[in-house]
Motif scaffolding. Structure first.
Motif, mmCIF file in Angstrom:
data_model
loop_
_atom_site.group_PDB
_atom_site.id
_atom_site.type_symbol
_atom_site.label_atom_id
_atom_site.label_comp_id
_atom_site.label_asym_id
_atom_site.label_seq_id
_atom_site.Cartn_x
_atom_site.Cartn_y
_atom_site.Cartn_z
ATOM 1 N N ASP A 240 0.790 -1.237 0.000
ATOM 2 C CA ASP A 240 0.000 0.000 0.000
ATOM 3 C C ASP A 240 0.819 1.282 0.000
ATOM 4 O O ASP A 240 0.322 2.340 0.395
ATOM 5 C CB ASP A 240 -0.982 0.022 1.187
ATOM 6 N N TYR A 241 2.066 1.229 -0.462
ATOM 7 C CA TYR A 241 2.841 2.451 -0.641
ATOM 8 C C TYR A 241 2.609 3.008 -2.044
ATOM 9 O O TYR A 241 2.377 2.256 -2.997
ATOM 10 C CB TYR A 241 4.333 2.190 -0.446
ATOM 11 N N GLN A 242 2.672 4.337 -2.158
ATOM 12 C CA GLN A 242 2.717 4.968 -3.473
ATOM 13 C C GLN A 242 4.170 4.956 -3.937
ATOM 14 O O GLN A 242 5.054 5.346 -3.169
ATOM 15 C CB GLN A 242 2.216 6.405 -3.392
ATOM 16 N N VAL A 243 4.421 4.524 -5.153
ATOM 17 C CA VAL A 243 5.803 4.309 -5.599
ATOM 18 C C VAL A 243 6.098 5.097 -6.871
ATOM 19 O O VAL A 243 5.367 5.023 -7.858
ATOM 20 C CB VAL A 243 6.070 2.805 -5.858
ATOM 21 N N GLU A 244 7.192 5.883 -6.816
ATOM 22 C CA GLU A 244 7.764 6.516 -8.006
ATOM 23 C C GLU A 244 9.113 5.841 -8.255
ATOM 24 O O GLU A 244 9.783 5.425 -7.317
ATOM 25 C CB GLU A 244 7.991 8.014 -7.768
ATOM 26 N N THR A 245 9.534 5.758 -9.525
ATOM 27 C CA THR A 245 10.802 5.090 -9.828
ATOM 28 C C THR A 245 11.655 5.939 -10.763
ATOM 29 O O THR A 245 11.140 6.742 -11.544
ATOM 30 C CB THR A 245 10.571 3.717 -10.485
ATOM 31 N N ALA A 246 12.972 5.736 -10.651
ATOM 32 C CA ALA A 246 13.934 6.370 -11.556
ATOM 33 C C ALA A 246 15.051 5.372 -11.831
ATOM 34 O O ALA A 246 15.455 4.625 -10.937
ATOM 35 C CB ALA A 246 14.489 7.649 -10.938
ATOM 36 N N HIS A 247 15.560 5.377 -13.083
ATOM 37 C CA HIS A 247 16.612 4.443 -13.466
ATOM 38 C C HIS A 247 18.014 5.022 -13.311
ATOM 39 O O HIS A 247 19.003 4.313 -13.501
ATOM 40 C CB HIS A 247 16.426 4.002 -14.921
ATOM 41 N N ASP A 248 18.126 6.303 -12.994
ATOM 42 C CA ASP A 248 19.446 6.920 -12.822
ATOM 43 C C ASP A 248 19.358 8.032 -11.781
ATOM 44 O O ASP A 248 18.265 8.505 -11.434
ATOM 45 C CB ASP A 248 19.975 7.471 -14.158
#
Length: 225
Positions: free
Chosen positions: A26-34
């Motif tokens: 139930d976390y909101q997740v943002e992602t980045a590859h660098d």
């Protein structure tokens, strides 16, 4: 509302694994590859916590960690395959709040995320005073006399622990539990290293010593003599 996490990780398989596991919790997740993209996301939409890989293309995790820490007190968990004590000290000195060695269990990462979020979601900021030493938990700033003292994340947490318990002897176990939340191993001298760092910074103006070693027991903050 659930906490918003930012994952900065260049391995696509690990990134998908983390996103799936964290969103399931139930976390909101943002992602980045660098690292550069991660810094932009962190600036535009400040997260509640960052999960950061050490080995990244372009800016490595240590530099990203330093820049995140310079911009604010966001909690940072660093992921890496580097597992020596000196590596861990380097990561913590860069500003990481916690350090998890690959490969790791998702349940352990989730437990550390919960612990860090609890630790950073404190109520009213406090100001601790001990002699001529002041620590403001709102600004995370330490002042001794007329000097402002720059502290890394772990130095700050260790000093806050001492100031919450003035003149009380704190055992190594108590310090591990409160500041690190996990064990570096019985052979580790991580506490001695950070006590030495704190002493050097607190006494750099020639001031009397506040943090004392109690042989066979632990450490205490008290006046000399």
């Amino acid at each position: 509302m659930s906490a918003r996490l930012l994952i900065i990780e260049d391995d696509e398989a690990i990134l998908k694994f983390l996103r799936r596991g964290l969103e399931h919790d139930d976390y909101q997740v943002e992602t980045a590859h660098d690292g550069q993209t991660g810094l932009i996301l962190a600036r535009d939409k400040p997260p509640d916590l960052v999960v950061l890989d050490w080995m990244l293309p372009g800016l490595d995790g240590l530099e990203v960690c330093r820049r995140l820490r310079a911009s604010g007190p966001v909690p940072i968990i660093m992921l890496t395959a580097r597992d020596t004590v000196s590596d861990r000290v380097q990561g913590l000195d860069a500003g990481a709040d916690d350090y998890l060695v690959k490969p790791f269990e998702l349940d352990e990462l989730l437990a550390r995320i919960r612990a860090l979020l609890r630790r950073t979601q404190k109520d009213t900021p406090e100001v601790y005073e001990f002699g001529d030493l002041i620590l403001d938990t709102g600004t995370r700033q330490a002042i001794r006399g007329e000097r402002t003292i720059d502290l890394t994340a772990k130095e700050y947490e260790l000093l806050e622990l001492f100031l919450r318990h003035p003149r009380r002897v704190l055992t190594r176990e108590m310090i591990y539990e409160d500041v690190w939340g996990y064990d570096f191993g019985g052979e580790s001298n991580i506490i001695e290293v950070y006590v030495r760092y704190l002493r050097q910074k607190l006494e750099s103006g020639g001031e009397p010593r506040y943090i004392h070693t109690v042989r066979g027991m632990g450490y205490v903050i008290r006046e000399e003599g």
